[in-house]
Motif scaffolding. Structure first.
Motif, PDB file in Angstrom:
ATOM      1  N   GLU A 109     -38.955 -42.840  -6.092  1.00  0.00           N
ATOM      2  CA  GLU A 109     -37.775 -42.171  -5.541  1.00  0.00           C
ATOM      3  C   GLU A 109     -36.509 -42.670  -6.223  1.00  0.00           C
ATOM      4  N   SER A 113     -33.753 -40.480  -8.204  1.00  0.00           N
ATOM      5  CA  SER A 113     -32.353 -40.569  -7.796  1.00  0.00           C
ATOM      6  C   SER A 113     -31.447 -40.902  -8.977  1.00  0.00           C
ATOM      7  N   HIS A 118     -34.548 -35.993  -6.507  1.00  0.00           N
ATOM      8  CA  HIS A 118     -35.327 -36.706  -5.492  1.00  0.00           C
ATOM      9  C   HIS A 118     -36.787 -36.323  -5.678  1.00  0.00           C
TER      10      HIS A 118
END
Length: 212
Positions: A109, A113, A118
Motif C-alpha cells: 500500500e 501511495s 492505492h
C-alpha cells in the motif's frame, strides 16, 4: 443674460460629471466581472493540471485518450505510461518477470501511495475479470481490502464493502487471524483469499484517471 449662461454652463458641467461617473462605474464593474470570469476559468482549468503536476513527481509520462465526439467538446483522459485503463480508473499490474515487487500488505500500500495511487479496489464482475485477464496465474496479488477488526472488511479508498459484489474462493475468508486479502488463481478460477498481512506477495495499484 450672463447669469443665465453661467447657470446653463454649470448644468452642462454637472451633467458631464454624472455621465463620466456613470461610464467609469460601468467600466469598473465590467472589468471586475471579466477578471472574475478569468480567475474562475483559470481556477477550474488548473484543477486537473495541478493533479497532473503532482503526479509528474512520480511518473515521467502519461498516455491520454480522447473521449469526445466533436472537437468542441473533446475531453482527454490520461493514465501514467504502462498503466491499464478501465472506466474511470488506471491500473498498474506488475510484469510477470518482475522479482522485486513482492512485499507485505502494508509495504504494498505504501508503494502504491508513493505513486499517487492505492491498492486495487474491486466492486464488480467487470473489474474482477478485467484485472484477472492480465494477471499471472502463477502469482498472488494483494488487493486493497483488509479486516479492520471483528471481520469488518474495509476498502483502502473508504468505499463501502458490498457483500453482494465479492469474489471469495469457496471456504474463504477462513481465519480471523488472516486480516489481509490476496487475489489468486486456485482450482482453475480467480478469487479472493484472506491471509496474514505480513506475507509477501505482488500487488496491483489503482488511481483515478486524469481529465484534461
Amino acid at each position: 443674460m450672463v447669469q443665465e449662461r453661467n447657470l446653463q454652463g454649470k448644468g452642462v458641467c454637472w451633467s458631464l460629471r454624472l455621465w463620466s461617473a456613470a461610464v467609469i462605474s460601468i467600466l469598473l464593474l465590467s472589468t471586475c466581472f471579466i477578471a472574475h470570469c478569468v480567475v474562475t476559468y483559470q481556477f477550474t482549468m488548473d484543477k486537473p493540471n495541478t493533479r497532473l503536476s503532482e503526479l509528474h513527481t512520480y511518473h515521467s509520462s502519461f498516455t491520454c485518450f480522447s473521449e469526445g465526439t466533436m472537437v468542441s467538446d473533446k475531453v482527454w483522459s490520461c493514465c501514467p505510461k504502462d498503466w491499464k485503463l478501465l472506466g474511470s480508473h488506471c491500473y498498474l499490474v506488475p510484469t510477470v518477470t518482475s522479482t522485486d515487487s513482492a512485499a507485505s500488505w502494508m509495504k504494498s500500500e505504501e508503494k502504491c501511495s508513493q505513486m499517487g495511487a492505492h491498492l486495487l479496489v474491486i466492486h464488480s464482475q467487470k473489474e474482477q475479470d478485467f484485472i484477472t485477464n492480465i494477471l499471472s496465474t502463477h502469482a498472488a496479488y494483494f488487493i486493497g481490502l483488509r479486516d479492520s477488526g471483528h471481520r469488518q472488511w474495509q476498502w483502502v479508498d473508504q468505499t463501502p464493502y458490498d457483500e453482494s459484489a465479492t469474489f471469495w474462493h469457496k471456504g474463504e475468508p477462513s481465519s480471523e487471524d488472516e486480516k489481509c486479502v490476496i487475489l489468486n488463481h486456485r482450482n482453475d478460477q480467480w478469487g479472493w483469499n484472506d491471509i496474514p498481512c505480513n506475507h509477501k506477495h505482488k500487488s496491483v495499484c489503482q488511481m483515478k484517471k486524469i481529465y484534461l
